[in-house]
Scaffold this motif. Structure first.
Motif, short mmCIF file in Angstrom:
data_model
loop_
_atom_site.label_atom_id
_atom_site.label_comp_id
_atom_site.label_asym_id
_atom_site.label_seq_id
_atom_site.Cartn_x
_atom_site.Cartn_y
_atom_site.Cartn_z
N VAL A 185 23.63 52.99 -1.50
CA VAL A 185 22.77 51.55 -0.85
C VAL A 185 20.83 52.38 -1.36
N GLN A 186 20.59 51.49 -2.29
CA GLN A 186 19.25 51.84 -2.73
C GLN A 186 18.70 53.18 -2.90
N GLY A 187 18.90 54.50 -3.48
CA GLY A 187 18.79 55.76 -3.33
C GLY A 187 19.59 56.47 -2.33
N ILE A 188 19.76 55.46 -1.31
CA ILE A 188 20.95 56.49 -0.19
C ILE A 188 22.72 56.38 -0.31
N HIS A 189 22.63 57.87 -0.71
CA HIS A 189 23.86 57.88 0.05
C HIS A 189 24.79 57.89 1.16
N VAL A 190 25.93 57.22 1.12
CA VAL A 190 25.91 57.71 2.36
C VAL A 190 28.22 57.49 2.06
N GLU A 191 28.26 59.20 2.09
CA GLU A 191 29.81 59.67 2.16
C GLU A 191 30.54 60.08 3.08
N ALA A 192 31.81 59.33 3.19
CA ALA A 192 32.15 59.89 4.33
C ALA A 192 34.24 60.02 3.47
N LEU A 193 34.78 60.29 4.37
CA LEU A 193 36.26 60.98 3.80
C LEU A 193 36.73 59.83 4.73
N GLY A 194 37.83 59.62 5.40
CA GLY A 194 38.27 58.59 5.93
C GLY A 194 37.42 58.02 7.65
N THR A 195 36.87 56.79 7.07
CA THR A 195 36.05 56.56 7.96
C THR A 195 35.54 54.71 7.85
N ALA A 196 35.43 54.45 9.59
CA ALA A 196 34.27 52.77 9.61
C ALA A 196 33.67 52.59 9.64
N PHE A 197 32.40 52.01 8.97
CA PHE A 197 31.20 51.89 9.08
C PHE A 197 30.71 50.46 7.33
N ASN A 198 29.53 50.33 8.42
CA ASN A 198 28.42 49.69 8.38
C ASN A 198 27.09 49.54 6.63
N VAL A 199 26.84 49.39 6.46
CA VAL A 199 25.90 49.49 5.50
C VAL A 199 24.81 48.12 5.61
N LYS A 200 23.57 48.34 5.88
CA LYS A 200 22.47 46.86 6.27
C LYS A 200 21.65 47.07 5.17
N ASN A 201 21.39 46.36 3.96
CA ASN A 201 19.97 46.31 3.47
C ASN A 201 19.63 45.20 2.33
N PHE A 202 19.19 44.52 3.11
CA PHE A 202 18.89 42.82 2.88
C PHE A 202 17.31 43.31 2.05
N SER A 203 17.25 43.15 0.92
CA SER A 203 15.67 42.64 0.46
C SER A 203 14.34 41.77 1.21
N ASN A 204 14.89 40.56 1.92
CA ASN A 204 13.13 40.56 2.87
C ASN A 204 13.63 40.97 4.05
N GLU A 205 14.87 42.27 4.19
CA GLU A 205 14.04 42.88 5.45
C GLU A 205 13.66 44.35 5.14
N SER A 206 13.32 44.68 6.25
CA SER A 206 11.95 46.04 6.21
C SER A 206 12.48 46.64 6.31
N THR A 207 13.99 46.86 7.16
CA THR A 207 14.85 47.92 7.82
C THR A 207 16.19 47.94 7.11
N ARG A 208 16.58 49.17 7.05
CA ARG A 208 18.37 49.22 5.84
C ARG A 208 18.54 50.29 7.47
N ALA A 209 20.10 49.94 7.54
CA ALA A 209 20.92 51.42 9.16
C ALA A 209 22.33 51.11 8.26
N VAL A 210 22.56 52.43 8.89
CA VAL A 210 24.36 52.78 8.57
C VAL A 210 24.79 52.86 9.78
N SER A 211 25.66 51.97 10.34
CA SER A 211 26.77 52.43 11.78
C SER A 211 27.55 52.48 11.52
N LEU A 212 28.07 53.51 12.38
CA LEU A 212 29.20 53.95 12.27
C LEU A 212 30.38 54.06 13.30
N LEU A 213 31.36 53.44 12.97
CA LEU A 213 32.56 53.05 14.25
C LEU A 213 33.40 53.78 14.40
#
Length: 332
Positions: A185-213
């Motif tokens: 995600v734009q230079g950020i790596h999110v590594e998982a094995l068996g996982t449910a997660f959300n990534v957010k990185n819209f070009s018109n927003e200043s913040t990006r997020a990784v959320s883990l369920l």
């Protein structure tokens, strides 16, 4: 041209074209090192290849027989002087084929294909107002938000599962402990094995997020090779123009609700509200008059129509609205 010479010609051509595999490169290097004549042959062909006077294919076709003939005459001259060139040449030939066979056997024994394969990447894109789900080759399921894209290979490699994301996506990753799953995600790596997660990185927003369920993920790509292991129920927020980050507990509806049809406003200002409405419904918002500076809207809608949302908001915010094709006009 002899069979051995044809094999070497083929290896040299693959190397010069940049198409040789690692085992072919290793075999060619051993052949070059086997004798001074081999080194001269390779350098002569390489020099012609790098020349810019004509096409490479024509140059090599016209000159390689001459190069091999010259090398052969040199060997004959050395033999007449009592040099053991012939035995050295055959020893080099034997060494070459033994090494080539050993390398090929090594790759086969380690379940590596003898030739590299070009893997095609697929790309899924959603415009504003559209969301979709996708099943990846390993069984991972992806929910892709509006104004987002997902790229993934037709077939994952034997060692890693790598995908690329812009915008927002939710992953329900198929478990495979020996083959990590990585979302870029734009230079950020999110590594998982068996996982449910959300990534957010819209070009018109200043913040990006990784959320883990559920499960665990390692988020990396920060300065100084920093990484952070995220536990379930938490999310990591990163400002795009800064290298630091902070971690907080998640609000389920705010972080994951979009994939269930939940549109949520959590104290949002008018700019954020406008951006969310445009992305969610695929419209362009045009404003007449001045929106209140204290917009601060808090509301949650489940699979609600745009008309009903605006009708609800208009009671509190004193606005009128109308739709003209894909243009939403707000009047204050």
């Amino acid at each position: 041209m002899g069979s051995f010479q044809q094999d070497i010609d083929h290896l040299i051509l693959l190397y010069l074209k940049g198409e040789a595999t690692q085992e072919q490169i290793a075999a060619l290097k051993y052949w070059i090192a086997a004798s001074e004549e081999n080194k001269l042959i390779f350098k002569s062909i390489q020099k012609i290849w790098e020349s810019e006077t004509s096409s490479n294919a024509i140059k090599l076709s016209a000159r390689r027989e001459e190069i091999w003939a010259a090398a052969s005459r040199k060997k004959t001259s050395l033999q007449r002087k009592g040099s053991p060139a012939k035995s050295v040449l055959w020893a080099a030939v034997l060494t070459f084929f033994l090494i080539f066979s050993a390398i090929a056997f090594y790759y086969r024994a380690n379940d590596e294909p003898p030739l590299e394969k070009t893997i095609s990447w697929l790309k899924k894109e959603n415009p504003a107002g559209q969301r979709s789900t996708h099943l990846l080759p390993d069984g991972t399921r992806v929910w892709l938000n509006a104004m987002s894209s997902l790229e993934y290979p037709e077939v994952f490699s034997d060692s890693i599962r790598r995908v690329k994301i812009t915008g927002e996506a939710y992953f329900d990753v198929a478990s495979n402990p020996i083959k990590p799953f990585i979302a870029e995600v734009q230079g950020i790596h999110v590594e998982a094995l068996g996982t449910a997660f959300n990534v957010k990185n819209f070009s018109n927003e200043s913040t990006r997020a990784v959320s883990l369920l559920e499960g665990r993920v390692r988020v990396s790509g920060f300065e100084k090779d920093q990484s952070y292991i995220l536990d379930p129920g938490y999310e990591i927020l990163m400002e795009k123009n800064r290298v630091d980050f902070h971690v907080q507990t998640i609000d389920f509806d705010a972080s994951f609700g979009w994939k269930e049809g939940i549109l949520m406003f959590n104290g949002d200002d008018f700019v954020t509200f406008k951006r969310s409405i445009e992305r969610w419904f695929g419209v362009t918002m045009k404003v007449t008059g001045d929106p209140p500076t204290d917009w601060n809207i808090r509301a949650k809608y489940y699979n609600e129509s745009l008309k009903n949302i605006l009708r609800d908001i208009s009671f509190n915010k004193n606005l009128d609205f109308e739709m003209v094709n894909k243009d939403l006009i707000l009047k204050f």
